[in-house]
Scaffold this motif. Structure first.
Motif, PDB file in Angstrom:
ATOM      1  N   HIS A   1      28.821 -14.470  21.978  1.00  0.00           N
ATOM      2  CA  HIS A   1      28.070 -14.979  23.129  1.00  0.00           C
ATOM      3  C   HIS A   1      27.068 -16.056  22.737  1.00  0.00           C
ATOM      4  O   HIS A   1      26.729 -16.910  23.537  1.00  0.00           O
ATOM      5  CB  HIS A   1      27.314 -13.833  23.804  1.00  0.00           C
ATOM      6  CG  HIS A   1      28.140 -13.037  24.752  1.00  0.00           C
ATOM      7  ND1 HIS A   1      29.241 -12.314  24.349  1.00  0.00           N
ATOM      8  CD2 HIS A   1      28.030 -12.849  26.085  1.00  0.00           C
ATOM      9  CE1 HIS A   1      29.764 -11.712  25.409  1.00  0.00           C
ATOM     10  NE2 HIS A   1      29.050 -12.015  26.468  1.00  0.00           N
TER      11      HIS A   1
ATOM     12  N   CYS B   1      31.634 -24.119  22.965  1.00  0.00           N
ATOM     13  CA  CYS B   1      31.952 -23.016  23.868  1.00  0.00           C
ATOM     14  C   CYS B   1      31.636 -21.676  23.220  1.00  0.00           C
ATOM     15  O   CYS B   1      31.724 -21.528  22.000  1.00  0.00           O
ATOM     16  CB  CYS B   1      33.432 -23.034  24.257  1.00  0.00           C
ATOM     17  SG  CYS B   1      33.899 -24.397  25.344  1.00  0.00           S
TER      18      CYS B   1
ATOM     19  N   ALA C   1      31.223 -16.099  26.552  1.00  0.00           N
ATOM     20  CA  ALA C   1      30.291 -15.357  27.401  1.00  0.00           C
ATOM     21  C   ALA C   1      30.957 -14.700  28.604  1.00  0.00           C
ATOM     22  O   ALA C   1      30.610 -13.569  28.969  1.00  0.00           O
ATOM     23  CB  ALA C   1      29.173 -16.282  27.865  1.00  0.00           C
ATOM     24  N   SER C   2      31.903 -15.384  29.250  1.00  0.00           N
ATOM     25  CA  SER C   2      32.483 -14.830  30.476  1.00  0.00           C
ATOM     26  C   SER C   2      33.596 -13.826  30.207  1.00  0.00           C
ATOM     27  O   SER C   2      34.114 -13.204  31.132  1.00  0.00           O
ATOM     28  CB  SER C   2      33.023 -15.958  31.364  1.00  0.00           C
ATOM     29  OG  SER C   2      34.136 -16.600  30.747  1.00  0.00           O
TER      30      SER C   2
ATOM     31  N   HIS D   1      36.790 -22.276  28.599  1.00  0.00           N
ATOM     32  CA  HIS D   1      35.753 -21.554  29.301  1.00  0.00           C
ATOM     33  C   HIS D   1      34.425 -21.599  28.541  1.00  0.00           C
ATOM     34  O   HIS D   1      34.388 -21.808  27.339  1.00  0.00           O
ATOM     35  CB  HIS D   1      36.156 -20.084  29.470  1.00  0.00           C
ATOM     36  CG  HIS D   1      37.388 -19.880  30.292  1.00  0.00           C
ATOM     37  ND1 HIS D   1      37.510 -20.309  31.597  1.00  0.00           N
ATOM     38  CD2 HIS D   1      38.583 -19.289  29.984  1.00  0.00           C
ATOM     39  CE1 HIS D   1      38.696 -20.001  32.069  1.00  0.00           C
ATOM     40  NE2 HIS D   1      39.370 -19.380  31.111  1.00  0.00           N
ATOM     41  N   ASP D   2      33.337 -21.369  29.279  1.00  0.00           N
ATOM     42  CA  ASP D   2      32.015 -21.109  28.706  1.00  0.00           C
ATOM     43  C   ASP D   2      31.469 -22.240  27.861  1.00  0.00           C
ATOM     44  O   ASP D   2      30.907 -22.038  26.790  1.00  0.00           O
ATOM     45  CB  ASP D   2      32.042 -19.805  27.888  1.00  0.00           C
ATOM     46  CG  ASP D   2      32.505 -18.618  28.707  1.00  0.00           C
ATOM     47  OD1 ASP D   2      31.949 -18.437  29.799  1.00  0.00           O
ATOM     48  OD2 ASP D   2      33.421 -17.903  28.268  1.00  0.00           O
TER      49      ASP D   2
END
Length: 326
Positions: A78, A96, A99-100, A319-320
């Motif tokens: 994270h 990146c 986290a998600s 992502h992220d």
């Protein structure tokens, strides 16, 4: 003809090259992968790298400067405070996290509650005393407390903070939270968490648990002034990043009896030096950044990072991505 993808994996400080090689193996079918520990170790590997994968090991300006083809730095976790974001964003390199994915959420939330319960029930001093032949109940009884009916303040309501909130509800606790941005109404409803300003949260909470990222804005988030807002019966828990708390100020509060207890899983620096005050402070429970390293979590974290790298290599948007401001 498709390009030849090249990845450089910077191995984690715990597990070293073996862990780095295992992570690299998950991506070997999509790219040529090299494990490197420093910017100068294998200049050719970094020079050709389109992606750097790092699990808490530093990715500094020197790594980014040595990688002119670099497009993505993928953090296996994270946090992103081990990456020089300014250097990355100056070069247009995306950074990146995972986290998600939720890969770490349950494990860290469980660990936070392990520390909370250890502090509230005096598990460590009770065990130590019994092992030394002392029946410590008379001495410890005045300090024992329960969680039901108490207020927990969660700093940061991301995936991990939300898991903590749901677990707190099961302990019949009132849940407050503070965050840079207020969560959507449906998240507040599902978690039972009520938003409040940080300093009001500190004044009201019996337990304060940190789940915020480390940025320039959150460094020393709990300093001496804010720690002084806490009730003397309060418990502070940190399973996020060590520099979120001024550790000398925390030691002062514990030594001065202005804080009941603290559960600390993360330090600044890591590992802490032998003379660090927190190591000998009273009423503190310490663990070695173990919140997210269960057998189950390590697999989920690695797979989430690999999936994000694959997404990038396949031309998708990973992502992220971390904003330039952290």
């Amino acid at each position: 003809m498709s390009r030849k993808n090249v990845l450089a994996v910077i191995p984690p400080q715990v597990g070293g090259r073996a862990a780095g090689a295992a992570l690299a193996g998950l991506l070997a079918d999509r790219a040529e992968v090299t494990v490197v520990e420093s910017a100068g170790e294998d200049p050719g590997a970094l020079a050709a790298a389109h992606v750097i994968v790092s699990a808490l090991s530093p990715v500094g300006a020197e790594h980014i400067a040595a990688a002119p083809a670099l497009e993505l730095v993928q953090c296996v976790g994270h946090g992103h405070d081990h990456v020089d974001l300014a250097a990355a964003h100056a070069r247009g390199v995306t950074v990146c996290t995972i986290a998600s994915s939720g890969a770490e959420g349950n494990s860290v939330a469980e660990h936070a509650f392990a520390l909370i319960l250890a502090c509230a029930k005096k598990i460590v001093p009770a065990s130590t005393a019994l092992a030394a032949g002392e029946w410590a109940l008379p001495r410890l009884r005045p300090e024992l407390t329960e969680l039901a009916g108490k207020t927990i303040g969660i700093v940061g309501l991301g995936r991990i903070g939300r898991d903590v909130a749901r677990k707190a509800a099961a302990f019949d606790m009132t849940v407050l939270y503070s965050a840079r941005r207020r969560a959507p109404a449906d998240v507040e409803e599902r978690t039972g968490a009520r938003w409040t300003e940080l300093e009001e949260l500190l004044r009201l909470s019996d337990v304060v648990t940190l789940h915020a990222p480390l940025t320039d804005g959150t460094r020393n988030l709990l300093d001496a002034r804010r720690l002084a807002l806490l009730k003397p019966t309060a418990i502070v828990v940190n399973t996020a990043r060590g520099p979120l708390i001024d550790q000398d100020a925390l030691a002062d509060a514990l030594e001065g009896g202005r804080l009941a207890a603290a559960g600390i899983d993360v330090f600044d620096p890591e590992p802490p030096p032998p003379g660090a005050r927190l190591l000998s402070a009273p009423n503190v429970v310490l663990t070695p950044h173990a919140g997210a390293v269960t057998r189950e979590t390590l697999v989920r974290i690695a797979l989430a990072a690999v999936e994000n790298v694959r997404r990038h290599l396949d031309g998708g948007k990973p992502h992220d991505a971390v904003a330039a401001g952290g």
